[in-house]
Write a protein that holds these residues in place. Structure first.
Motif: not given
Length: 366
Positions: A318-328
């Motif tokens: 959980x939270x992996x995609x949120x972390x990716x979006x933050x880096x984007x």
């Protein structure tokens, strides 16, 4: 609630087999149930999962390497274990995990203020409790209809707002590849200054892993076709090894001036032992794919006497995609958009994907 058309265009996977199993059809436009949102799809990325599922490559009845007959499907299949999680597919299915678009309707319990939001879909539908099981962790475009359509729906929590100047097609290169790569990288816990060798480095996951390892301060050695070296060096790789080299272990050790700390692998059979042999004492190997073949000979002495750590990486925490979006949003990640195809041109898009002549990701536009 925004008005939705009664029907839409969608690419339906009608069964396991060749490209003829992908049929452009008119289907009912999805309606949001409680806790869900409907998204008008702007773009959706194409991934290995789409090919693997169509051809039933995941089935344990198969012993053929991915790509050998992938356009026509495999003769040996067992429909009961033909998904990534060893389950069955319900046909017809709309595939496509990397959907990007705008919310146009919401279901009960979802604020109407979400209508109009630009979102990226987190494809992992993780349940409460033990999410690290296939039974409790569905995947968008596999266990439920995905983004190869004009509209799609998803639970509200999986529609993540994104604030970026990138186009929908560029954003559609991230979700599957970068969550997979982030999980792959995290499984080895890289530290600044460590050396990492990455196979399949020109593909979506491999090119993502280069960027993610560089952000962690690692020195990256990429393995890919020689024709793609310049682009991978531009992403931050310190060295690119031709994937056709006759002595992969020797080439890795030469590039690293010795053994490497970490090996990240999406290729599998043909490179497995050279990677293991190139690891230092206490080295870490992680894999999220095996596109050259799912079976490999393994000298167990290397595991035992070199104190190695070997991990698989599929279900993302959980939270992996949120972390990716933050880096984007921060601009830390660069999209690698290889090509775009229309929804009606899905057959050609998959043929191009299977040919593996591209660098980065292929995206479909409804």
């Amino acid at each position: 609630m925004s008005a939705l058309p009664p029907t839409m265009k969608a690419m339906l996977l009608t069964g396991h087999g060749g490209l003829d199993k992908l049929v452009l059809s008119d289907v009912d436009t999805p309606r949001a149930d409680k806790g869900e949102v409907v998204i008008k799809v702007g773009a959706c990325g194409l991934n290995n999962t789409d090919i693997n599922t169509r051809t039933a490559w995941y089935s344990k009845a198969n012993d053929v390497a991915l790509g050998d007959g992938a356009e026509d499907g495999f003769d040996a299949t067992n429909d009961t274990d033909s998904t990534w999680g060893a389950g069955a597919i319900e046909f017809p299915l709309v595939q496509g995990a990397d959907a990007v678009g705008k919310i146009v309707a919401v279901g009960e319990g979802v604020p109407e203020t979400r209508i109009g939001e630009r979102v990226m879909i987190d494809p992992w539908l993780l349940g409460h409790g033990d999410w690290l099981t296939p039974e409790n962790s569905g995947y968008f475009g596999s266990e439920l209809n995905g983004g190869f359509a004009e509209y799609t729906k998803i639970r509200s929590a999986n529609a993540i707002p994104v604030n970026s100047a990138l186009s929908d097609a560029e954003l559609a290169t991230f979700a599957c590849a970068y969550t997979t790569a982030e999980n792959l990288v995290q499984r080895t816990a890289p530290r600044p200054g460590e050396s990492v060798v990455i196979t399949g480095a020109s593909g979506g996951v491999g090119s993502a892993a280069i960027q993610l390892c560089r952000l962690r301060g690692c020195r990256v050695i990429a393995v890919a076709s020689a024709s793609k070296a310049d682009r991978l060096l531009g992403l931050g790789a310190a060295h690119v090894i031709d994937r056709d080299t006759g002595d992969l272990e020797g080439a890795i050790r030469a590039a690293a001036n010795g053994p490497v700390d970490i090996a990240l692998d999406v290729v599998g059979a043909t490179v497995f032992m050279p990677l293991i042999n190139a690891l230092r004492q206490g080295g870490r190997y992680s894999t999220s794919g095996c596109i050259s073949g799912q079976f490999a000979r393994f000298d167990l002495r290397q595991l035992v006497y070199k104190d190695l750590q070997l991990t698989g990486a599929t279900i993302c925490p959980p939270g992996t995609m949120h972390r990716v979006v933050g880096m984007i949003e921060s601009g830390a990640l660069k999209p690698l958009l290889a090509a775009t195809y229309s929804l009606a041109d899905m057959h050609r898009a998959q043929q191009a994907f299977i040919a593996k002549a591209h660098t980065g990701n292929i995206v479909v536009i409804p």
